[in-house]
Write a protein that holds these residues in place. Structure first.
Motif, PDB file in Angstrom:
ATOM      1  N   ALA A 185       8.301  -0.833  -4.115  1.00 25.15           N
ATOM      2  CA  ALA A 185       7.020  -0.138  -3.930  1.00 25.15           C
ATOM      3  C   ALA A 185       6.537   0.527  -5.215  1.00 25.15           C
ATOM      4  CB  ALA A 185       7.140   0.904  -2.819  1.00 25.15           C
ATOM      5  N   ARG A 186       7.401   0.545  -6.244  1.00 24.83           N
ATOM      6  CA  ARG A 186       7.036   1.015  -7.589  1.00 24.83           C
ATOM      7  C   ARG A 186       6.361   2.396  -7.556  1.00 24.83           C
ATOM      8  NH1 ARG A 186       7.756  -2.908 -11.262  1.00 24.83           N
ATOM      9  NH2 ARG A 186       7.926  -5.072 -10.518  1.00 24.83           N
ATOM     10  N   GLN A 187       7.103   3.366  -7.077  1.00 25.05           N
ATOM     11  CA  GLN A 187       6.593   4.732  -7.084  1.00 25.05           C
ATOM     12  C   GLN A 187       6.609   5.294  -8.498  1.00 25.05           C
ATOM     13  OE1 GLN A 187       5.484   6.448  -3.997  1.00 25.05           O
ATOM     14  NE2 GLN A 187       5.370   4.232  -3.862  1.00 25.05           N
ATOM     15  N   GLY A 189       1.442   3.923   0.147  1.00 20.50           N
ATOM     16  CA  GLY A 189       1.927   2.572  -0.128  1.00 20.50           C
ATOM     17  C   GLY A 189       3.392   2.418   0.239  1.00 20.50           C
ATOM     18  N   LEU A 190       4.190   3.446  -0.057  1.00 17.86           N
ATOM     19  CA  LEU A 190       5.602   3.396   0.290  1.00 17.86           C
ATOM     20  C   LEU A 190       5.779   3.398   1.810  1.00 17.86           C
ATOM     21  CD1 LEU A 190       8.590   3.426  -0.332  1.00 17.86           C
ATOM     22  CD2 LEU A 190       8.453   5.910  -0.679  1.00 17.86           C
ATOM     23  N   ASP A 193       2.393  -5.372   8.906  1.00 13.73           N
ATOM     24  CA  ASP A 193       1.738  -4.667   7.803  1.00 13.73           C
ATOM     25  C   ASP A 193       0.829  -3.536   8.288  1.00 13.73           C
ATOM     26  OD1 ASP A 193       2.928  -6.196   5.792  1.00 13.73           O
ATOM     27  OD2 ASP A 193       1.455  -7.788   6.028  1.00 13.73           O
ATOM     28  N   VAL A 231      13.513  -1.710  -0.964  1.00 11.30           N
ATOM     29  CA  VAL A 231      12.114  -1.602  -0.529  1.00 11.30           C
ATOM     30  C   VAL A 231      11.417  -0.497  -1.303  1.00 11.30           C
ATOM     31  CG1 VAL A 231      10.598  -1.034   1.423  1.00 11.30           C
ATOM     32  CG2 VAL A 231      12.577  -2.517   1.774  1.00 11.30           C
ATOM     33  N   ILE A 232      12.105   0.628  -1.468  1.00 11.87           N
ATOM     34  CA  ILE A 232      11.525   1.752  -2.223  1.00 11.87           C
ATOM     35  C   ILE A 232      11.284   1.349  -3.678  1.00 11.87           C
ATOM     36  CG2 ILE A 232      11.977   4.088  -3.075  1.00 11.87           C
ATOM     37  CD1 ILE A 232      13.520   4.578  -0.441  1.00 11.87           C
ATOM     38  N   TRP A 282       2.564   0.927   9.967  1.00 12.19           N
ATOM     39  CA  TRP A 282       2.619   2.283   9.420  1.00 12.19           C
ATOM     40  C   TRP A 282       1.665   3.231  10.144  1.00 12.19           C
ATOM     41  CZ3 TRP A 282      -1.713   4.591   7.201  1.00 12.19           C
ATOM     42  CH2 TRP A 282      -2.804   3.744   6.980  1.00 12.19           C
ATOM     43  N   ARG A 338       3.736   2.218   3.999  1.00  9.28           N
ATOM     44  CA  ARG A 338       3.390   0.876   4.486  1.00  9.28           C
ATOM     45  C   ARG A 338       4.560  -0.091   4.288  1.00  9.28           C
ATOM     46  NH1 ARG A 338      -1.655   2.265   1.892  1.00  9.28           N
ATOM     47  NH2 ARG A 338      -3.342   2.435   3.435  1.00  9.28           N
ATOM     48  N   ALA A 339       5.187  -0.014   3.117  1.00  8.83           N
ATOM     49  CA  ALA A 339       6.284  -0.938   2.810  1.00  8.83           C
ATOM     50  C   ALA A 339       7.487  -0.690   3.721  1.00  8.83           C
ATOM     51  CB  ALA A 339       6.683  -0.786   1.343  1.00  8.83           C
ATOM     52  N   ARG A 397       2.362   7.445  -2.021  1.00  7.04           N
ATOM     53  CA  ARG A 397       3.247   7.641  -0.867  1.00  7.04           C
ATOM     54  C   ARG A 397       2.766   6.830   0.339  1.00  7.04           C
ATOM     55  NH1 ARG A 397       3.688  12.943  -3.241  1.00  7.04           N
ATOM     56  NH2 ARG A 397       5.876  13.541  -3.564  1.00  7.04           N
TER      57      ARG A 397
END
Length: 360
Positions: free
Chosen positions: A281-283, A213-214, A195, A277-278, A198, A216-217, A211
């Protein structure tokens, strides 16, 4: 004692011998070009008048060394220690009581990243043969030339320690070095936290929170996949591809195919998982515009120049490389208002930190 130890009984005898010495030299040879985890292929030790190699492929269980490695009363002399510590940690646990000859050399005025061979030549007048620098240490049997090269890498560590200690004390910088080694001792474990992976990717901290957050994921997914398959992280997903995905946020295989530096094999094999994964991440639907990197104000640029000039001047006065005192990032943090770490911590505060603060 044999030059190379591959027998458990001989190894046990060596461990007992090491525990009776006040210090020993230490180096590793490893391979990691095709794996995530470094494969420790050889461990070299020097103590008293002896230098030996431990065949860690024949003796993968190095746990008998753990107590000695963890003892602060027994010094361990290494050159550019951090990578060796990372490689050794899974096999021997923490290594403390460190003396890093590269750090010591920098504090007496040699280049900050001086190599071991150059240091041996400058301080001891010995020329080392470096013909085996690109050798495959996982192949057996090892040649005489390979063993000679490996043993040279520890043979001169103790004499270097003596010369460097003497010079540090003459310059009144021994306490500087002690602080540096205390920090290295305190580095602790090299356990991996996916975690936090990134942080390895450049340019992420400058992006908007969505972005970030994405990033990191995606980085955490990549790290876990690399760990489970024992493959280099960039074989799973190159950094450049992660950055491009974070900037554009592809939401279909067609958009994913437009990602820069994403090999077709990775897209075909892992594309659906990457898109999942994207999606997780709920962009936001309409992405926020990319943040523009602000141009530094003239006053900020001038202040950075002033701090850099002062650091260089102080380095000349002390006869050491200015980056040992403060890096450009350190100076940027100071100009931005930070008042901790770097040149404001430990011995650096009195040597350069107060001067930098007065110049702000």
């Amino acid at each position: 004692m044999s030059t190379i130890i591959s027998d458990p009984n001989a190894f046990a005898q060596l461990c007992g011998e090491l525990a009776r010495h006040s210090a020993f030299g230490l180096d590793t040879e490893f391979m990691r070009e095709r794996t995530y985890f470094a494969q420790l292929c050889l461990l070299q030790l020097s103590f008293g008048e002896q230098a030996v190699c431990i065949d860690t492929l024949a003796l993968p269980d190095l746990s008998p060394l753990r107590a000695t490695m963890a003892s602060p009363a027994i010094g361990k002399v290494l050159h550019a220690a951090r990578q060796d510590l990372e490689v050794l940690w899974p096999a021997t646990g923490p290594v403390v009581g460190l003396f890093d000859t590269q750090v010591a050399a920098a504090l007496i005025g040699l280049p900050a990243q001086v190599g071991y061979g150059d240091l041996v030549k400058q301080l001891l007048g010995k020329n080392l043969h470096k013909a085996e620098t690109r050798t495959d240490w996982s192949r057996r049997p090892l040649s005489g030339a390979q063993l000679a090269y490996a043993l040279d890498d520890v043979r001169y560590l103790q004499p270097l320690r003596e010369r460097l200690t003497e010079r540090l004390r003459q310059l009144g910088r021994w306490h500087w070095f002690e602080e540096e080694m205390a920090q290295l001792d305190a580095a602790g474990s090299f356990a991996i936290d996916p975690d936090q992976s990134w942080r390895r990717i450049r340019g992420i901290v400058e992006l908007d929170p969505a972005r970030q957050g994405l990033a990191r994921a995606l980085a955490a997914w990549r790290e876990r996949r690399a760990i489970s398959s024992d493959r280099p992280r960039n074989w799973i997903l190159p950094d450049a591809a992660v950055r491009d995905m974070v900037l554009r946020v592809p939401r279909s295989m067609t958009e994913l195919a437009m990602t820069s530096d994403l090999p077709e094999g990775i897209r075909n094999h892992s594309g659906a998982e990457i898109l999942a994964v994207i999606e997780a991440a709920r962009q936001p639907g309409p992405l926020p515009p990319l943040p523009k990197r602000p141009r530094p104000e003239a006053a900020e640029t001038e202040m950075l120049r002033k701090l850099a000039q002062l650091t260089q001047q102080t380095g000349r006065e002390l006869g050491i490389a200015p980056e040992i005192l403060a890096t450009r990032r350190d100076m940027q943090r100071l100009v931005s208002g930070a008042r901790d770490g770097g040149p404001l911590a430990g011995w650096r505060r009195a040597v350069i930190g107060e001067r930098l603060l007065l110049a702000l």
